[in-house]
Design a protein around this motif. Sequence first.
Motif, mmCIF file in Angstrom:
data_model
loop_
_atom_site.group_PDB
_atom_site.id
_atom_site.type_symbol
_atom_site.label_atom_id
_atom_site.label_comp_id
_atom_site.label_asym_id
_atom_site.label_seq_id
_atom_site.Cartn_x
_atom_site.Cartn_y
_atom_site.Cartn_z
ATOM 1 N N LEU A 171 -27.636 -13.710 46.589
ATOM 2 C CA LEU A 171 -28.570 -13.329 47.657
ATOM 3 C C LEU A 171 -28.011 -12.193 48.506
ATOM 4 C CD1 LEU A 171 -29.815 -16.867 48.751
ATOM 5 C CD2 LEU A 171 -31.084 -15.148 47.462
ATOM 6 N N GLY A 172 -26.730 -12.268 48.818
ATOM 7 C CA GLY A 172 -26.094 -11.195 49.593
ATOM 8 C C GLY A 172 -26.139 -9.874 48.853
ATOM 9 N N GLY A 173 -25.846 -9.923 47.566
ATOM 10 C CA GLY A 173 -25.906 -8.713 46.748
ATOM 11 C C GLY A 173 -27.320 -8.161 46.657
ATOM 12 N N ALA A 174 -28.298 -9.053 46.554
ATOM 13 C CA ALA A 174 -29.692 -8.627 46.465
ATOM 14 C C ALA A 174 -30.143 -7.965 47.767
ATOM 15 C CB ALA A 174 -30.587 -9.816 46.130
ATOM 16 N N VAL A 175 -29.741 -8.538 48.899
ATOM 17 C CA VAL A 175 -30.096 -7.957 50.195
ATOM 18 C C VAL A 175 -29.444 -6.586 50.351
ATOM 19 C CG1 VAL A 175 -29.780 -8.207 52.699
ATOM 20 C CG2 VAL A 175 -30.546 -10.163 51.338
ATOM 21 N N LEU A 176 -28.164 -6.485 50.017
ATOM 22 C CA LEU A 176 -27.461 -5.211 50.107
ATOM 23 C C LEU A 176 -28.114 -4.160 49.207
ATOM 24 C CD1 LEU A 176 -25.072 -3.552 51.197
ATOM 25 C CD2 LEU A 176 -23.727 -4.417 49.266
ATOM 26 N N ALA A 177 -28.457 -4.546 47.994
ATOM 27 C CA ALA A 177 -29.099 -3.611 47.069
ATOM 28 C C ALA A 177 -30.427 -3.124 47.628
ATOM 29 C CB ALA A 177 -29.303 -4.280 45.710
ATOM 30 N N ASP A 178 -31.177 -4.018 48.247
ATOM 31 C CA ASP A 178 -32.463 -3.629 48.821
ATOM 32 C C ASP A 178 -32.279 -2.659 49.987
ATOM 33 O OD1 ASP A 178 -35.371 -3.895 48.869
ATOM 34 O OD2 ASP A 178 -35.051 -4.889 50.807
ATOM 35 N N ILE A 179 -31.308 -2.942 50.837
ATOM 36 C CA ILE A 179 -31.045 -2.074 51.995
ATOM 37 C C ILE A 179 -30.603 -0.689 51.548
ATOM 38 C CG2 ILE A 179 -29.477 -1.714 53.950
ATOM 39 C CD1 ILE A 179 -29.461 -4.781 54.309
ATOM 40 N N MET A 180 -29.800 -0.629 50.501
ATOM 41 C CA MET A 180 -29.194 0.628 50.070
ATOM 42 C C MET A 180 -29.964 1.327 48.943
ATOM 43 S SD MET A 180 -26.780 0.647 52.186
ATOM 44 C CE MET A 180 -25.513 1.798 51.758
ATOM 45 N N LYS A 181 -31.137 0.842 48.592
ATOM 46 C CA LYS A 181 -31.843 1.367 47.421
ATOM 47 C C LYS A 181 -32.149 2.866 47.494
ATOM 48 C CE LYS A 181 -36.317 -0.146 49.109
ATOM 49 N NZ LYS A 181 -36.992 -1.375 49.268
ATOM 50 N N ASP A 182 -32.318 3.411 48.681
ATOM 51 C CA ASP A 182 -32.654 4.826 48.821
ATOM 52 C C ASP A 182 -31.451 5.715 49.124
ATOM 53 O OD1 ASP A 182 -35.369 4.264 48.382
ATOM 54 O OD2 ASP A 182 -35.637 3.709 50.490
ATOM 55 N N LYS A 183 -30.265 5.147 49.138
ATOM 56 C CA LYS A 183 -29.056 5.914 49.444
ATOM 57 C C LYS A 183 -28.317 6.221 48.142
ATOM 58 C CE LYS A 183 -28.305 4.296 54.153
ATOM 59 N NZ LYS A 183 -29.580 3.815 54.475
ATOM 60 N N ASP A 184 -28.543 7.396 47.618
ATOM 61 C CA ASP A 184 -27.949 7.785 46.325
ATOM 62 C C ASP A 184 -26.426 7.760 46.340
ATOM 63 O OD1 ASP A 184 -30.402 8.082 45.133
ATOM 64 O OD2 ASP A 184 -30.550 10.224 45.603
ATOM 65 N N SER A 185 -25.829 8.024 47.497
ATOM 66 C CA SER A 185 -24.364 8.044 47.566
ATOM 67 C C SER A 185 -23.754 6.649 47.378
ATOM 68 C CB SER A 185 -23.913 8.623 48.913
ATOM 69 O OG SER A 185 -24.347 7.785 49.970
ATOM 70 N N PHE A 186 -24.556 5.617 47.519
ATOM 71 C CA PHE A 186 -24.080 4.242 47.376
ATOM 72 C C PHE A 186 -24.024 3.810 45.911
ATOM 73 C CE2 PHE A 186 -24.704 -0.403 47.386
ATOM 74 C CZ PHE A 186 -23.668 -0.786 48.204
ATOM 75 N N TRP A 187 -24.776 4.459 45.080
ATOM 76 C CA TRP A 187 -24.928 4.038 43.693
ATOM 77 C C TRP A 187 -24.173 4.947 42.736
ATOM 78 C CZ3 TRP A 187 -27.000 -0.574 43.358
ATOM 79 C CH2 TRP A 187 -27.806 -1.010 44.397
ATOM 80 N N MET A 188 -23.839 4.386 41.599
ATOM 81 C CA MET A 188 -23.236 5.188 40.540
ATOM 82 C C MET A 188 -24.022 4.920 39.263
ATOM 83 S SD MET A 188 -19.778 2.997 39.963
ATOM 84 C CE MET A 188 -19.586 2.593 41.666
ATOM 85 N N SER A 189 -24.151 5.934 38.468
ATOM 86 C CA SER A 189 -24.888 5.777 37.214
ATOM 87 C C SER A 189 -23.917 5.445 36.087
ATOM 88 C CB SER A 189 -25.638 7.064 36.884
ATOM 89 O OG SER A 189 -24.709 8.089 36.562
#
Length: 180
Positions: free
Chosen positions: A142-160
């Motif tokens: 649940l914590g990971g899901a909430v974090l992913a939702d909050i950060m979904k529009d921040k490209d710098s947070f994600w890696m491909s």
Amino acid sequence: MMKEKLCYVGYNIHQEQKLARETTVLVESYTLPDGRIVKLGGERFEAPEALFQPHLIDLECCGVAELLFRTIQAADIDTRSEFYRHIVLSGGTTMYPGLPSRLEREMKQLYLWRVLLGKTENLSKFKVRIEDPPRRKHMVFLGGAVLADIMKDKDSFWMSRAEYQEKGLKVLEKLGVKVQ
């Protein structure tokens, strides 16, 4: 699942072993998916005991209490007391009955012998609190899901995947993680 229905963490492992050897009070039956019935006695507490004593399953590593104690002791001295008072259990394995009280007891023992050097008169000042929220089984997800939702529009947070395949672990540096 068998472990969820029958297993528990023993508060005093020697007492549990004696109880299992000398009585049948711990014996419980469990019906396997194929219909066979198995009886479990000492296995009910022996399996989770590996969390505290990994050598029982031939692992050369620290148990959960030792690992937690070392982690808190490695923190800045000014933050340790807060960490001891705010230990939060999460994840399915923490659902074992008896785990919070056993962890608290072992943390107090480790603190008594390693920090207070056996001076029991100073133990009353030491506060440890193990928080075990009832819905902790899925808390990590649940914590990971909430974090992913909050950060979904921040490209710098994600890696491909392509970034990872190109840079390997060094891709974590864009998140501020030092990689050697």
